[in-house]
Scaffold this motif. Structure first.
Motif, PDB file in Angstrom:
ATOM      1  N   LYS A  60      -0.234   1.540   2.524  1.00 45.09           N
ATOM      2  CA  LYS A  60       0.796   0.522   2.657  1.00 45.09           C
ATOM      3  C   LYS A  60       0.852   0.035   4.104  1.00 45.09           C
ATOM      4  O   LYS A  60       0.811   0.829   5.033  1.00 45.09           O
ATOM      5  CB  LYS A  60       2.150   1.092   2.238  1.00 45.09           C
ATOM      6  CG  LYS A  60       2.184   1.555   0.791  1.00 45.09           C
ATOM      7  CD  LYS A  60       3.501   2.237   0.470  1.00 45.09           C
ATOM      8  CE  LYS A  60       3.557   2.633  -0.985  1.00 45.09           C
ATOM      9  NZ  LYS A  60       2.516   3.595  -1.352  1.00 45.09           N
ATOM     10  N   ILE A  61       0.939  -1.268   4.283  1.00 45.80           N
ATOM     11  CA  ILE A  61       1.007  -1.835   5.632  1.00 45.80           C
ATOM     12  C   ILE A  61       2.338  -1.439   6.270  1.00 45.80           C
ATOM     13  O   ILE A  61       3.416  -1.701   5.732  1.00 45.80           O
ATOM     14  CB  ILE A  61       0.871  -3.366   5.591  1.00 45.80           C
ATOM     15  CG1 ILE A  61      -0.524  -3.753   5.097  1.00 45.80           C
ATOM     16  CG2 ILE A  61       1.130  -3.961   6.963  1.00 45.80           C
ATOM     17  CD1 ILE A  61      -0.746  -5.235   4.990  1.00 45.80           C
ATOM     18  N   GLY A  62       2.259  -0.772   7.431  1.00 50.65           N
ATOM     19  CA  GLY A  62       3.472  -0.375   8.144  1.00 50.65           C
ATOM     20  C   GLY A  62       4.365   0.557   7.351  1.00 50.65           C
ATOM     21  O   GLY A  62       5.560   0.665   7.608  1.00 50.65           O
ATOM     22  N   ARG A  92      -8.150  -2.302   2.768  1.00 45.73           N
ATOM     23  CA  ARG A  92      -7.210  -1.639   1.871  1.00 45.73           C
ATOM     24  C   ARG A  92      -7.748  -1.625   0.440  1.00 45.73           C
ATOM     25  O   ARG A  92      -8.658  -2.363   0.096  1.00 45.73           O
ATOM     26  CB  ARG A  92      -5.857  -2.362   1.867  1.00 45.73           C
ATOM     27  CG  ARG A  92      -5.041  -2.233   3.129  1.00 45.73           C
ATOM     28  CD  ARG A  92      -3.713  -2.976   2.957  1.00 45.73           C
ATOM     29  NE  ARG A  92      -3.919  -4.414   2.695  1.00 45.73           N
ATOM     30  CZ  ARG A  92      -2.982  -5.226   2.217  1.00 45.73           C
ATOM     31  NH1 ARG A  92      -1.779  -4.759   1.926  1.00 45.73           N
ATOM     32  NH2 ARG A  92      -3.247  -6.509   2.026  1.00 45.73           N
ATOM     33  N   ASP A 121      -9.690  -6.544   4.054  1.00 48.10           N
ATOM     34  CA  ASP A 121      -9.089  -5.851   5.194  1.00 48.10           C
ATOM     35  C   ASP A 121      -9.244  -4.341   5.109  1.00 48.10           C
ATOM     36  O   ASP A 121      -8.713  -3.610   5.943  1.00 48.10           O
ATOM     37  CB  ASP A 121      -7.612  -6.226   5.339  1.00 48.10           C
ATOM     38  CG  ASP A 121      -6.762  -5.820   4.138  1.00 48.10           C
ATOM     39  OD1 ASP A 121      -7.294  -5.161   3.216  1.00 48.10           O
ATOM     40  OD2 ASP A 121      -5.572  -6.169   4.112  1.00 48.10           O
TER      41      ASP A 121
END
Length: 551
Positions: free
Chosen positions: A188-190, A171, A169
């Motif tokens: 970091k996601i969100g 990252r 993805d």
């Protein structure tokens, strides 16, 4: 993108021997070139970007370097253990084409850190020491020049001697580090901030020595991670924080990770359209058990001369042992455009760490993964410069390997030590760049560099090659590489793919010109998005590369 990939398309019409095999009985081959006598900053970490420039950096708490910052720029750091005010650079950008460099300004300590190139081509660098251990730093390769930007508290915990790997993805996963038995993600996601425990790292730690720093990490064909630390390895589902498989320990039980520093690569992935894709890992060199403590007491034990190879996709995987021409610790393993592996740099005895090694190994080794076992190694011509602790090596677009570094000392010590700090920069030209190969060397005509290609879409590469009378275009390959982040004898995210089933057509009414037709992979597990180098290979001899971006 930090992952290193090679898309390999082979067509066999008739197979005369490659000129690269003509002198293999006598050994030797390759040529060294001194590029810079003093770049001013120790190349402890190196990354090639799609701008054809290499970002180099060391650490900020050495004291002054030999490269001044531009007038009016100084780093003010109250936490620095050497200098609070420092007007010298600890990072630089090296322009390969012009053989020039310029200073960059890094604010916090990047000593023994990690990183990767993101899908947009930005270098993302994480962790370090002291005030840098929770930082992330980004370098954007703008054509008119740029500098480091720093992100405070980008990491949840301190990361020193960690390993990064690019994920499907886009990252980065950041794994381990000194006294950190966990992993986290960047970005970091969100904005979520979470650290995940990984007990395997605690289980592979030797008391006071560790031997599991800078673990070897590779993205497997099933999307899980192969993680090797000390002398053990697992297949790990990072999304579910679960160990999928435990592999046998390496025969002999000797450690291979820092400070008993060996190196590792994921060997070429083949038959990517098959239901079952095989994946193999090769680990070479290192130091025997107890070597680190003995080196501290000035007893330098002979390094390991073994390589260990395992098919990680087998139902019952086992290590197969091979013997190198010499012992080696702190060697770098670099995947080459034609699918071979270069083993370069390092020492014959001791371990990583300050003044902990002796007997520099000056001769690189070429490893041919598809040759019969027992005949895969070839000794190449030596350098004259020892490359010990804190040495680096990266592949360049023209097929050479850039080599720098070596600082077994606590500070920049140029006299009075067994191996002075080394600021010279070299290039090693592989045997495929010899003049005898020139008539067989292809030249890419299209597409143009910086072309964007989408997943699953066809790609046609037009090239020409000087074919003399009676010589046929028997073997053609297209190779696609995303250069990795190199430090401490490990190229993070290094990877090579081999894809078959495509074809070559002759361009009508144009002399010595062909189109090779390939299709991009459909899976970001196989090919995460980012910038890649594309080569055409003819009889194992690569063209100069061009850059493409996969989205």
């Amino acid at each position: 993108m930090l992952l290193q990939f090679i898309l390999f398309v082979q067509f066999t019409l008739f197979t005369p021997p490659s000129p690269l095999h003509a002198d293999e009985g006598g050994g030797g081959g390759g040529r060294w070139e001194l590029l810079q006598n003093d770049v001013g900053v120790l190349p402890m970490h190196m990354q090639l970007l799609h701008s054809d420039r290499v970002v180099i950096f060391d650490r900020t708490d050495f004291g002054t370097s030999n490269l001044p910052l531009p007038e009016g720029k100084c780093r003010m750091d109250p936490n620095d253990v050497a200098l609070k005010l420092d007007c010298t650079a600890h990072s630089l950008e090296y322009d390969v084409a012009s053989n020039t460099f310029r200073p960059l300004m890094v604010q916090t300590d990047v000593w023994c850190s990690s990183g990767a190139a993101a899908s947009d081509g930005t270098l993302v660098q994480t962790g370090g020491f002291n005030d840098g251990d929770r930082r992330a730093r980004v370098f954007k390769p703008y054509p008119n020049g740029s500098d480091w930007e720093e992100i405070p508290f980008a990491l949840n915990v301190r990361r020193w001697y960690a390993t990064n790997h690019i994920l499907p993805d886009g990252r980065q996963i950041v794994i381990g580090g000194r006294r950190q038995f966990s992993y986290e993600f960047f970005p970091k996601i969100g904005g979520a901030s979470r650290t995940y425990s990984i007990p395997f790292l605690a289980e592979t730690t030797d008391q006071f020595i560790e031997n599991n720093l800078y673990p070897f990490v590779f993205l497997n064909v099933d999307g899980n991670l192969f993680i090797f630390a000390n002398n053990r390895s697992i297949l790990f589902d990072y999304a579910r924080n679960k160990v999928i498989k435990t592999f046998p320990a390496i025969p002999g039980g000797d450690p291979r990770c820092y400070p008993s520093t060996g190196s590792a690569v994921l060997l070429p992935l083949r038959n990517l359209h098959a239901r079952a894709i095989e994946a193999e890992v090769l680990i070479c060199g290192g130091a025997p058990k107890g070597a680190y403590n003995k080196a501290i007491n000035r007893i330098f034990v002979r390094a390991l001369n073994s390589c260990s190879r395992i098919k990680i996709t087998d139902s019952n995987p086992q290590w197969v042992m091979e013997t190198m021409p010499m012992s080696r610790v702190m060697g770098d393993m670099i995947l080459l455009p034609n699918g071979d592996v270069l083993i370069i740099n390092g020492a014959g005895s001791g371990t990583a760490g300050w003044d902990n090694s002796r007997d520099p190994i000056l001769s690189p080794i070429l490893y041919r993964p598809t040759d019969p076992i027992g005949s895969r190694f070839r000794l190449l011509n030596p350098s004259t410069i020892p490359r010990l602790y804190h040495s680096t090596a990266v592949l360049l677009r023209d097929g050479r390997v850039l080599v720098g570094g070596s600082n077994p000392n606590v500070y920049y010590n140029f006299t009075g030590v067994p191996f002075p700090t080394e600021l010279r920069l070299e290039a090693f030209s592989l045997p495929y760049l010899d003049s005898k190969c020139e008539n067989l060397r292809p030249k890419i005509l299209s597409p143009s560099s910086q072309t964007t290609v989408r997943y699953g879409r066809p790609l046609t590469i037009r090239f020409n090659v000087n074919i003399t009378s009676g010589v046929r275009l028997d073997t053609v390959a297209v190779t696609m590489i995303a250069p990795p982040f190199n430090t401490h004898s490990f190229s993070m995210s290094q990877r090579l793919l081999m894809i078959g089933g495509e074809y070559v057509t002759k361009v009508r009414n144009v002399a010595a010109t062909w189109d090779v037709h390939v299709s991009m992979t459909k899976s970001s597990t196989i090919t995460p998005p980012g910038y890649y180098l594309v080569f055409v290979i003819h009889r194992e001899i690569p063209s100069k590369g061009i850059w493409i971006r996969i989205v």
